[in-house]
Write a protein that holds these residues in place. Structure first.
Motif, PDB file in Angstrom:
ATOM      1  N   VAL C 114     -73.273  24.881  66.006  1.00 38.00           N
ATOM      2  CA  VAL C 114     -72.087  24.778  65.116  1.00 38.00           C
ATOM      3  C   VAL C 114     -70.812  25.470  65.799  1.00 38.00           C
ATOM      4  N   GLU C 115     -69.721  24.505  65.689  1.00 34.18           N
ATOM      5  CA  GLU C 115     -68.757  25.070  66.416  1.00 34.18           C
ATOM      6  C   GLU C 115     -67.611  25.783  65.309  1.00 34.18           C
ATOM      7  N   ILE C 116     -67.420  27.110  65.559  1.00 32.75           N
ATOM      8  CA  ILE C 116     -66.527  27.575  64.238  1.00 32.75           C
ATOM      9  C   ILE C 116     -65.096  27.959  65.081  1.00 32.75           C
ATOM     10  N   PRO C 117     -64.018  27.352  64.573  1.00 33.82           N
ATOM     11  CA  PRO C 117     -62.905  27.591  64.792  1.00 33.82           C
ATOM     12  C   PRO C 117     -62.189  29.114  64.601  1.00 33.82           C
ATOM     13  N   VAL C 118     -61.777  29.654  65.610  1.00 31.94           N
ATOM     14  CA  VAL C 118     -61.073  31.126  65.212  1.00 31.94           C
ATOM     15  C   VAL C 118     -59.864  31.092  65.741  1.00 31.94           C
ATOM     16  N   CYS C 119     -59.025  31.726  64.907  1.00 34.87           N
ATOM     17  CA  CYS C 119     -57.782  32.345  65.306  1.00 34.87           C
ATOM     18  C   CYS C 119     -57.741  33.756  65.742  1.00 34.87           C
ATOM     19  N   TYR C 120     -57.789  33.915  66.969  1.00 34.48           N
ATOM     20  CA  TYR C 120     -57.677  35.401  67.525  1.00 34.48           C
ATOM     21  C   TYR C 120     -56.453  36.257  67.521  1.00 34.48           C
ATOM     22  N   GLY C 121     -56.551  37.491  67.090  1.00 32.88           N
ATOM     23  CA  GLY C 121     -55.534  38.419  67.439  1.00 32.88           C
ATOM     24  C   GLY C 121     -54.422  38.140  66.172  1.00 32.88           C
ATOM     25  N   GLY C 122     -53.428  38.797  66.400  1.00 28.90           N
ATOM     26  CA  GLY C 122     -52.109  38.852  65.440  1.00 28.90           C
ATOM     27  C   GLY C 122     -52.439  39.280  64.027  1.00 28.90           C
ATOM     28  N   GLU C 123     -52.086  38.672  62.866  1.00 27.93           N
ATOM     29  CA  GLU C 123     -52.603  39.135  61.746  1.00 27.93           C
ATOM     30  C   GLU C 123     -53.935  38.961  61.154  1.00 27.93           C
ATOM     31  N   PHE C 124     -54.441  37.764  61.996  1.00 28.07           N
ATOM     32  CA  PHE C 124     -56.001  37.373  61.566  1.00 28.07           C
ATOM     33  C   PHE C 124     -56.914  38.383  62.386  1.00 28.07           C
ATOM     34  N   GLY C 125     -56.452  38.980  63.408  1.00 25.55           N
ATOM     35  CA  GLY C 125     -57.372  40.046  64.091  1.00 25.55           C
ATOM     36  C   GLY C 125     -56.610  41.284  64.727  1.00 25.55           C
ATOM     37  N   PRO C 126     -56.516  42.134  63.645  1.00 22.26           N
ATOM     38  CA  PRO C 126     -55.831  43.327  63.912  1.00 22.26           C
ATOM     39  C   PRO C 126     -56.219  44.390  65.036  1.00 22.26           C
ATOM     40  N   ASP C 127     -57.594  44.085  65.115  1.00 25.98           N
ATOM     41  CA  ASP C 127     -58.161  45.013  66.201  1.00 25.98           C
ATOM     42  C   ASP C 127     -58.579  44.531  67.454  1.00 25.98           C
ATOM     43  N   TRP C 207     -66.083  47.024  60.644  1.00 24.21           N
ATOM     44  CA  TRP C 207     -66.179  46.392  61.857  1.00 24.21           C
ATOM     45  C   TRP C 207     -64.671  46.251  62.529  1.00 24.21           C
ATOM     46  N   GLN C 208     -64.693  46.035  63.852  1.00 23.38           N
ATOM     47  CA  GLN C 208     -63.510  45.624  64.569  1.00 23.38           C
ATOM     48  C   GLN C 208     -63.082  44.222  64.375  1.00 23.38           C
ATOM     49  N   ILE C 209     -62.140  44.088  63.615  1.00 26.82           N
ATOM     50  CA  ILE C 209     -61.700  42.389  63.455  1.00 26.82           C
ATOM     51  C   ILE C 209     -60.903  42.027  64.614  1.00 26.82           C
ATOM     52  N   ILE C 210     -61.540  40.983  65.070  1.00 30.08           N
ATOM     53  CA  ILE C 210     -60.694  40.389  66.228  1.00 30.08           C
ATOM     54  C   ILE C 210     -59.823  39.220  66.031  1.00 30.08           C
ATOM     55  N   GLY C 211     -60.347  38.347  64.761  1.00 30.71           N
ATOM     56  CA  GLY C 211     -59.895  37.204  64.427  1.00 30.71           C
ATOM     57  C   GLY C 211     -60.129  36.743  63.125  1.00 30.71           C
ATOM     58  N   ARG C 212     -59.807  35.545  62.642  1.00 29.35           N
ATOM     59  CA  ARG C 212     -60.423  34.927  61.502  1.00 29.35           C
ATOM     60  C   ARG C 212     -60.659  33.567  61.567  1.00 29.35           C
ATOM     61  N   THR C 213     -61.663  32.978  60.913  1.00 29.55           N
ATOM     62  CA  THR C 213     -61.966  31.470  60.669  1.00 29.55           C
ATOM     63  C   THR C 213     -61.438  31.128  59.588  1.00 29.55           C
ATOM     64  N   PRO C 214     -61.155  29.844  59.598  1.00 28.47           N
ATOM     65  CA  PRO C 214     -60.637  29.172  58.139  1.00 28.47           C
ATOM     66  C   PRO C 214     -61.825  28.532  57.636  1.00 28.47           C
ATOM     67  N   ALA C 215     -63.111  28.508  58.395  1.00 29.03           N
ATOM     68  CA  ALA C 215     -64.165  28.019  57.787  1.00 29.03           C
ATOM     69  C   ALA C 215     -64.717  28.496  56.809  1.00 29.03           C
ATOM     70  N   ASP C 216     -65.179  28.104  55.741  1.00 31.56           N
ATOM     71  CA  ASP C 216     -66.064  28.728  54.642  1.00 31.56           C
ATOM     72  C   ASP C 216     -67.379  28.893  55.072  1.00 31.56           C
ATOM     73  N   LEU C 217     -67.870  29.983  54.888  1.00 31.78           N
ATOM     74  CA  LEU C 217     -69.535  30.163  55.500  1.00 31.78           C
ATOM     75  C   LEU C 217     -70.245  30.196  54.341  1.00 31.78           C
ATOM     76  N   PHE C 218     -69.886  30.598  53.002  1.00 24.65           N
ATOM     77  CA  PHE C 218     -70.480  30.678  51.707  1.00 24.65           C
ATOM     78  C   PHE C 218     -70.053  29.495  51.032  1.00 24.65           C
ATOM     79  N   LEU C 219     -71.105  28.640  50.870  1.00 25.01           N
ATOM     80  CA  LEU C 219     -70.572  27.222  49.998  1.00 25.01           C
ATOM     81  C   LEU C 219     -71.246  27.068  48.622  1.00 25.01           C
ATOM     82  N   PRO C 220     -71.067  27.923  47.654  1.00 22.38           N
ATOM     83  CA  PRO C 220     -71.917  28.025  46.481  1.00 22.38           C
ATOM     84  C   PRO C 220     -72.211  26.621  45.694  1.00 22.38           C
TER      85      PRO C 220
END
Lengths: 160, 336, 256
Positions: C114-127, C207-220
């Motif tokens: 599974v390839e998960i897109p991540v936007c690293y740094g900036g406002e998405f990854g403050p740490d 946790w040290q937050i380095i980025g954020r993915t727009p993908a939904d991991l929880f799909l109720p």
């Protein structure tokens, strides 16, 4: 599964109710209790089975004979005194829980519809209400005693 | 049919018997804290025993009944009343349109259940109507009830109609009417024992120091205010596991008693996480879980050790009593 | 990196988790071999459930099986199981023992990447900067190291859809914050010591937050309700902020 005693209770309860046929099914267990009227007597049949295909019939036909209780006759033996008869089979309790005060005691003045005691059958607690107003002069049952259908539980004296 | 929430109470949410089959995805089970009370409430109004009902915590809500309703209230005695008049617990109750069901002082226990005949009309999420509060799913909009919510109810099952009509006639212009029979919870759950909860040894019992093993069964523990649907934090003299012991995270279950580093145990309950990494000193037996659910902060309890075989026997006996109750109710329905 | 199960494994152990669950232990330490046995057993159990089976939780080294003792006992009474055992625990124990023995034959030769897109740094990854400083690296090097590894999903737990991942390089290991943030947004990708993970729902955390993915991991609303499953291999794919809204999760089925 039902134990033998539970089965007996079930037969008795059905026998003394106005129900003629009682069928119960849950999680693979099937119970059928049926009253069959034959030559003026009513008898019962109980069926127990694990699955619909595998039904065994345990016949208790001869075992139980319904004892007719003449309610009117016994409830008015005396104009002054009224006997409260059990409307069902059950275990007699004088209070709602072991720490509570009894509903009534000898000497208690009761109103019509007041709760006198509870009878427990199959985990259900049934309140027995007074049909008349008056004073309790005698209590004919003890806590935990099994009461038969039609058995007198209280004697109430008419005060007016 | 519907009810309107005037005041929500401390924490009122819809719960059924829980969401099973998805724990491997990290989806917690949720469900009623006191499953026996929930089941009995449902059975009293002719529902399937696992239907969703309102779980009410310590301070109850105030609810306006929009149409005639057939309900049962079970669990802890939170002084339920309808239009100000006390309503008995553990019975089928007819409630007249326009009446207000509210709650007062918490007399015994801490959680009450209100079942309506037919159940509440909410969608199942992953096979359950239970509210998963942190996940924001299930129940009513995935959350606890709020003032102004209007919750729809389903039509009552046919088999309940006769008793409903009988009670309605008995009630007349009165705001409610209760049946003259009831269930005594003490005949199903060992209520007398609520200050002595029965447990079996936990998987890591042997990794606690001998002194702590002894202490666990001898001392009294106090339920702290830091206790909720996830778990009860309890306090006594701190328990110690062997210094070197490290547990690789594994599953926990309803009633698992784990001990974090600070030595004060946590009893994991309905909203527990699926897995945990703290050593497990004991496990509350299933038959006594309803007792835990009704303990409130400040109350004290002890633990008594029994064997796995005894725990299984107690569970099977409790289920047999439930079975008898179901039969008794079936008979009642025929007679009414 | 994943090999089919080979023979010569340690015997499994079982112990009760209360009166209605049983824990089956496949090893004493976290490794891929134990993981594959955990997965093979879970797959078998779910495709061959016994009467009374309720649920199971696969973890790093164990699978816990939940059952309804009443249903198990009734099956025992009706003679569906061999022997005259009365204890539901013992009945389930013997059923599972048989399953574990039969597992020798099962090979896991399929997995998903599974390839998960991540936007690293900036406002998405403050740490991101802090992680770089801690490891004497440039932020871009942290991104490269984090996104070029393959990660194995050992188990899902802690929160719905949260993967416990193995395979992160020690070169970017960073301790947790001393006091946790009150709320970390859903999708945050973080590092805690030598672990990395993605928060499926908004929750407090250290946790040290380095980025954020727009993908939904929880799909109720989907079945399964989790994007990731135990046994998946995941890769993080760096994306620029402008792609955050038009991302796509890629899933490749892998067969050996």
């Amino acid at each position: 599964m039902l134990t033998l005693n539970q089965m007996k209770d079930l037969i008795k309860t059905v026998d003394q109710s106005s129900v003629d046929r009682f069928k119960f099914e849950a999680e693979g267990m099937k119970v059928l209790v049926e009253k069959i009227a034959a030559s003026g007597q009513s008898s019962e049949r109980i069926q127990v089975g694990e699955t619909p295909e595998n039904q065994e019939s345990i016949s208790a036909a001869a075992a139980v004979q319904k004892e007719k209780v003449d309610k009117e006759a016994s409830s008015s033996t005396d104009k002054e005194q009224h006997r409260v008869l059990a409307p069902m089979v059950g275990t007699y309790y004088s209070r709602s829980n072991p720490d509570a005060e009894p509903f009534v005691q000898v000497g208690t003045k009761v109103e019509e519809n007041q709760v006198l005691c509870v009878l427990e059958a199959m985990k259900l607690f049934n309140e027995i209400h007074s049909e008349v107003s008056g004073e309790i002069v005698e209590i004919l049952a003890e806590d935990g005693q099994l009461i038969e259908y039609g058995q007198p539980i209280f004697v109430i004296k008419n005060v007016d | 049919m519907s009810i309107k929430v005037e005041r929500p109470g401390l924490l009122t949410s819809l719960q059924d018997l829980g969401r099973y089959g998805f724990q491997k995805y990290g989806v917690i089970v949720s469900g009623a804290m006191d499953a026996v009370s929930l089941r009995i409430a449902n059975l009293l109004v002719g529902n399937q025993e696992g239907e969703a009902a309102l779980e009410i915590t310590l301070v109850g809500p105030s609810l306006t009944v929009k149409e005639d309703l057939f309900i049962a209230i079970t669990g802890g005695d939170l002084s339920p009343q309808i239009d100000g008049e006390p309503v008995p617990l553990w019975r089928p109750v007819y409630v007249r349109k326009g009446s207000i069901l509210s709650f007062g002082a918490c007399r015994t226990g801490s959680r009450a259940y209100v079942a309506v005949s037919g159940g509440f009309a909410v969608e199942e999420v992953m096979n359950s109507k239970s509210t998963y509060l942190r996940g924001g799913i299930g129940g009513f909009k995935g959350r606890a009830l709020k003032a102004g919510d209007i919750i729809q109810c389903n039509k009552m099952p046919k088999k309940s109609e006769d008793l409903f009509i009988k009670l309605k006639n008995k009630g007349g212009f009165h705001p409610f009417a209760a049946a003259d029979w009831y269930v005594n919870p003490a005949s199903v759950v060992n209520i007398k024992n609520k200050t002595e909860i029965r447990v079996i040894r936990g998987g890591e019992f042997d990794h606690f120091t001998p002194a702590s093993q002894k202490q666990f069964f001898e001392q009294e523990f106090k339920i702290t205010p830091n206790s909720d649907r996830m778990g009860y934090r309890i306090e006594g003299r701190a328990l110690k596991a062997e210094e070197s012991f490290e547990l690789i995270s594994e599953a926990v279950s309803h009633g698992t008693i784990q001990v974090p580093k600070d030595g004060n145990p946590i009893i994991l309950l309905a909203d527990r996480q699926t897995t945990g990494g703290y050593p497990k000193i004991a496990q509350v037996i299933t038959a006594d879980l309803p007792l835990i659910a009704q303990l409130k902060p400040g109350e004290k309890t002890r633990f008594k050790e029994i064997t796995l075989e005894e725990a299984e026997q107690l569970y099977l006996e409790q289920e047999q009593k439930m079975q008898q109750l179901k039969m008794g109710l079936q008979l009642k329905k025929h007679k009414e | 990196m994943l090999q089919p199960i080979s023979g010569g494994r340690a015997k499994s152990q079982m112990k009760p988790l209360g009166d209605s669950a049983i824990l089956v232990q496949f090893g004493a330490e976290i490794n891929e071999d134990v993981h594959l046995r955990v997965k093979a057993f879970t797959d078998y159990l779910e495709t061959h459930p016994f009467a009374g089976f309720l649920d199971c939780i696969p973890a790093f080294t164990s699978v816990t099986v939940f059952y309804n003792p009443l249903v198990v006992r009734r099956q025992g009474d009706s003679g569906s199981f061999s022997g005259k055992e009365r204890s539901p625990y013992k009945i389930v124990h013997s059923i599972l023992e048989e399953m574990v023995t039969g597992l020798e034959e099962t090979n896991t030769d399929k997995w998903r990447v599974v390839e998960i897109p991540v936007c690293y740094g900036g406002e998405f990854g403050p740490d991101l900067e802090a992680v770089a400083r801690h490891n004497h690296l440039l932020p871009s090097e942290v991104i490269t190291i984090h996104s070029e590894a393959d990660y194995l999903v050992y188990m899902i737990g802690f929160a719905p859809g949260f993967p416990y991942l193995g395979g992160m390089s020690e070169k970017i290991a960073t301790p947790r914050h001393t006091s946790p943030r009150l709320s970390i947004p859903a999708g945050s990708v973080g590092i805690a010591c030598s672990q990395t993970g993605v928060y499926p729902i908004s929750t407090p955390g250290g946790w040290q937050i380095i980025g954020r993915t727009p993908a939904d991991l929880f799909l109720p609303d989907e079945n399964p309700p989790s994007l990731l499953q135990s046994g998946d291999v995941i890769r993080f794919k760096p994306i620029p902020p402008e792609e955050y809204k038009i991302y796509k999760v890629r899933i490749y089925e892998h067969k050996s």
